[in-house]
Scaffold this motif. Sequence first.
Motif, mmCIF file in Angstrom:
data_model
loop_
_atom_site.group_PDB
_atom_site.id
_atom_site.type_symbol
_atom_site.label_atom_id
_atom_site.label_comp_id
_atom_site.label_asym_id
_atom_site.label_seq_id
_atom_site.Cartn_x
_atom_site.Cartn_y
_atom_site.Cartn_z
ATOM 1 N N LEU A 1 0.832 -1.190 0.000
ATOM 2 C CA LEU A 1 0.000 0.000 0.000
ATOM 3 C C LEU A 1 0.869 1.243 0.000
ATOM 4 N N CYS A 2 0.546 2.153 -0.876
ATOM 5 C CA CYS A 2 1.201 3.448 -0.888
ATOM 6 C C CYS A 2 0.224 4.466 -0.306
ATOM 7 N N ALA A 3 0.741 5.394 0.473
ATOM 8 C CA ALA A 3 -0.093 6.442 1.043
ATOM 9 C C ALA A 3 0.676 7.752 0.995
ATOM 10 N N SER A 4 -0.064 8.851 1.062
ATOM 11 C CA SER A 4 0.592 10.148 1.108
ATOM 12 C C SER A 4 -0.125 11.062 2.082
ATOM 13 N N SER A 5 0.568 12.072 2.564
ATOM 14 C CA SER A 5 -0.031 13.065 3.436
ATOM 15 C C SER A 5 0.701 14.382 3.234
ATOM 16 N N THR B 1 -3.828 9.373 2.946
ATOM 17 C CA THR B 1 -4.673 8.940 1.849
ATOM 18 C C THR B 1 -3.975 7.769 1.171
ATOM 19 N N PHE B 2 -4.673 6.639 1.097
ATOM 20 C CA PHE B 2 -4.081 5.423 0.562
ATOM 21 C C PHE B 2 -4.498 5.176 -0.885
ATOM 22 N N GLY B 3 -3.601 4.519 -1.605
ATOM 23 C CA GLY B 3 -3.958 3.966 -2.900
ATOM 24 C C GLY B 3 -4.667 2.630 -2.702
ATOM 25 N N ALA B 4 -5.090 2.029 -3.830
ATOM 26 C CA ALA B 4 -5.837 0.767 -3.767
ATOM 27 C C ALA B 4 -4.937 -0.417 -3.461
ATOM 28 N N GLY B 5 -3.634 -0.245 -3.607
ATOM 29 C CA GLY B 5 -2.700 -1.311 -3.273
ATOM 30 C C GLY B 5 -2.291 -2.149 -4.465
ATOM 31 N N SER B 6 -1.143 -2.810 -4.318
ATOM 32 C CA SER B 6 -0.642 -3.763 -5.309
ATOM 33 C C SER B 6 -0.518 -5.108 -4.619
#
Lengths: 109, 116
Positions: B91-95, B106-111
């Motif tokens: 999971l990638c997330a950013s803030s 805020t997270f992406g949908a994941g790989s």
Amino acid sequence: SQQGEEDPQALSIQEGENATMNCSYKTSINNLQWYRQNSGRGLVHLILIRSNEREKHSGRLRVTLDTSKKSSSLLITASRAADTASYFCALPGANNLFFGTGTRLTVIP
Amino acid sequence: EAGVAQSPRYKIIEKRQSVAFWCNPISGHATLYWYQQILGQGPKLLIQFQNNGVVDDSQLPKDRFSAERLKGVDSTLKIQPAKLEDSAVYLCASSLTGASGANVLTFGAGSRLTVL
């Protein structure tokens, strides 16, 4: 670093009922967040509560924080099938967030 | 605003092969995170970037995992060689700033990676 412990690990209720899940932690915090994760998706932020707040509402969600007991609860009222998901509490570390193992909620239509 | 983009969504590889995951955070978010989520567990932080510098990589298995964030925007996470226990969702997330300042991720949908 610290990790919250959610309880229960799994919860199954009928649509329309309320769902309560809890998070306990060990060291002092200045805020606590709750996130939801639908199956196969990323996490979505639900609510943030600060240490000087005891309760916070957002729609059908109610979060409480008891800093003396080092615990928080998330209440979902009038549950819907779409609320079926895993719910995580997240605690702040020095630079980032630490997540517990989550509560798996199933709402039966 | 556009969300956090991740690719690929799914990847199946044999053990000892390599794999790379890509993440594009929300525009303007200085902090980027990679989390590993094994089935039935909560996300575990692998690495955190502030702009293009590493803030925390203490949980990154550096003998096989590497990550970079060139120009402080996109990021790539690589695993080489992969092991069976690397099967997980990445999971990638950013803030906007570091999460200790009560910022929201805020997270992406994941790989989802499956290692056979």
